[in-house]
Design a protein around this motif. Structure first.
Motif, PDB file in Angstrom:
ATOM      1  N   HIS A   1     -67.170  -7.956  17.622  1.00 25.10           N
ATOM      2  CA  HIS A   1     -67.590  -8.609  16.525  1.00 25.10           C
ATOM      3  C   HIS A   1     -67.220 -10.218  16.750  1.00 25.10           C
ATOM      4  O   HIS A   1     -67.839 -11.210  16.015  1.00 25.10           O
TER       5      HIS A   1
ATOM      6  N   HIS B   1     -68.275 -12.222  10.564  1.00 24.51           N
ATOM      7  CA  HIS B   1     -68.046 -13.590  10.169  1.00 24.51           C
ATOM      8  C   HIS B   1     -66.763 -14.124   9.693  1.00 24.51           C
ATOM      9  O   HIS B   1     -65.840 -14.957  10.030  1.00 24.51           O
TER      10      HIS B   1
ATOM     11  N   LYS C   1     -65.993  -8.176   7.456  1.00 31.66           N
ATOM     12  CA  LYS C   1     -67.230  -8.536   8.140  1.00 31.66           C
ATOM     13  C   LYS C   1     -66.870  -9.629   9.322  1.00 31.66           C
ATOM     14  O   LYS C   1     -66.113 -10.302   9.403  1.00 31.66           O
TER      15      LYS C   1
ATOM     16  N   GLY D   1     -67.983  -3.257  10.857  1.00 31.56           N
ATOM     17  CA  GLY D   1     -67.644  -4.529  10.224  1.00 31.56           C
ATOM     18  C   GLY D   1     -67.601  -4.145   8.742  1.00 31.56           C
ATOM     19  O   GLY D   1     -68.039  -5.006   7.961  1.00 31.56           O
TER      20      GLY D   1
ATOM     21  N   GLY E   1     -71.318   1.321   2.379  1.00 30.57           N
ATOM     22  CA  GLY E   1     -71.895   0.779   3.408  1.00 30.57           C
ATOM     23  C   GLY E   1     -73.339   1.414   3.745  1.00 30.57           C
ATOM     24  O   GLY E   1     -73.727   1.283   4.754  1.00 30.57           O
TER      25      GLY E   1
END
Length: 389
Positions: free
Chosen positions: A333, A267, A265, A261, A301
């Motif tokens: 995800h 979300h 991301k 992600g 990351g």
């Protein structure tokens, strides 16, 4: 004639359990339940073993594969994607190329498409540049296209690429971008324009809709929100290209869905699908066969992800994914199912490109581009135009 039996057929908006698909080199002849599809005695039968049969993947944004860029060795690049279920690919050419390098790459890709082999999955070009915002994206130090648009050079490139271009990626805020868009449309009336590598305001994007702007290149990546009045550190958010895409019901959003992600991301992935709806999401790999072994800067990351590449500054540089991996990551995800993610990788890109009459779903008369896969999108067998790949 061939038949796939003992399979769950993945349709655009549903599944056929205990299904079968009958096809030949001319296309799909019939799909339905096993008891309803009449299979001739002389047909070559493939028992899917209870696995799924889906349309072949369509990757509209991909720079290379098998550690080769399309501008180096398109056949080698295509072999990796075909083996992983991609039956239509648009080689992406990036703004790090100069004019002559663009032209040479176009020649190589045209030759690969015509010469058969894995290159037959090439379905046109995705021009990720050169008329984007050079401030955004990986390998920023190598971008060759700064400053005002040179009309003569622009026309030479557009003329050379001709009608092989499916998508031109543009930054709507660039000066004289409408001059380019109008000329590109004159040369190739069916071309699609995509907003990318940009800090445009929504109104800048929307003024290009009349020319065929209907896609955003890798949503949430290589974009910026710039507020010329209020500093960004005071907690007041402005709007930019991502918001322009989210608000516009007609615009597709490309998503790079890597395992960690990093690009988008989890979300945010869920939110984008919720806002855009199931019809306007396109999964892409943005596969970029570059992975600097020892970057000069810190790794974006923190540590390297197995399905990502990194440039010499340590920034994420596209991915190392194939479309089966992108689909699997999207399921992981977001919780969306096989039917949904296959739609994001087949029907939606086909519709965006105007190809849905021939590819993108399992329907009678369409090309027999098919994959047999398990419930984790593990590819078991691939058919291209009716032939086993």
């Amino acid at each position: 004639m061939k038949a796939i039996v003992n399979t769950t057929v993945v349709l655009e908006d549903g599944l056929i359990y205990d299904g079968a698909v009958l096809f030949d080199e001319n296309g799909i002849l019939e799909a339905g339940t096993g008891k309803d599809v009449c299979i001739p005695e002389d047909a070559q039968v493939f028992d899917a073993g209870g696995n799924y049969t889906a349309p072949g993947f369509i990757d509209v944004h991909c720079h290379g594969g098998n550690n080769k860029f399309f501008y180096e060795d398109p056949q080698t690049a295509c072999r990796e994607f075909l083996a992983h279920g991609t039956t239509s690919v648009l080689p992406a050419l990036y703004q790090s190329l100069d004019l002559e390098q663009f032209k040479h790459a176009i020649d190589l890709i045209r030759d690969a498409q015509k010469s058969g082999g894995a290159g037959k999955i090439i379905d046109g070009l995705y021009m990720e540049g050169p008329f984007m915002n050079p401030k955004y994206g990986s390998e920023a130090n190598d971008v060759k296209w700064h400053g005002a648009i040179d009309t003569a050079v622009m026309q030479e490139l557009v003329d050379y690429a001709g009608k092989d271009v499916r998508v031109w990626c543009v930054a709507p805020e660039r000066d004289d971008i409408e001059t380019f868009v109008r000329y590109a449309l004159r040369v190739n009336p069916g071309v699609v324009f995509s907003m990318g590598h940009s800090e445009c305001k929504p109104y800048m994007a929307y003024r290009l809709k009349k020319y065929g702007l209907k896609n955003q290149t890798h949503h949430c990546n290589a974009t910026a929100v710039v507020n010329p009045i209020i500093p960004s550190n005071v907690g007041i958010r402005d709007v930019g290209p991502d918001e322009a895409c989210l608000y516009d019901d007609d615009m597709y959003a490309e998503l790079i869905c890597d395992s960690r992600g990093i690009h988008v991301k989890p979300h945010m992935l869920r939110m984008v699908v919720k806002i855009k709806g199931l019809e306007k999401i396109i999964l892409v790999t943005d596969h970029y066969p570059l992975d600097c072994a020892d970057p000069e800067g810190p790794i974006m990351g923190g540590t390297k992800a197995p399905d990502l590449g990194y440039d010499k500054q340590g920034w994420v540089c596209g991915s190392r994914m194939t479309m089966d991996v992108a689909c699997r990551n999207m399921m992981m995800h977001t919780g969306y199912g096989i039917c949904h993610v296959i739609k994001f990788a087949t029907a939606n890109p086909a519709k965006m490109l105007g190809m849905f009459d021939t590819v993108g779903s399992i329907d009678t008369g369409k090309k027999a581009n098919l994959v047999i896969m398990d419930d984790k999108i593990g590819i078991k067998k691939v058919f291209f135009e009716g032939a086993e790949a």
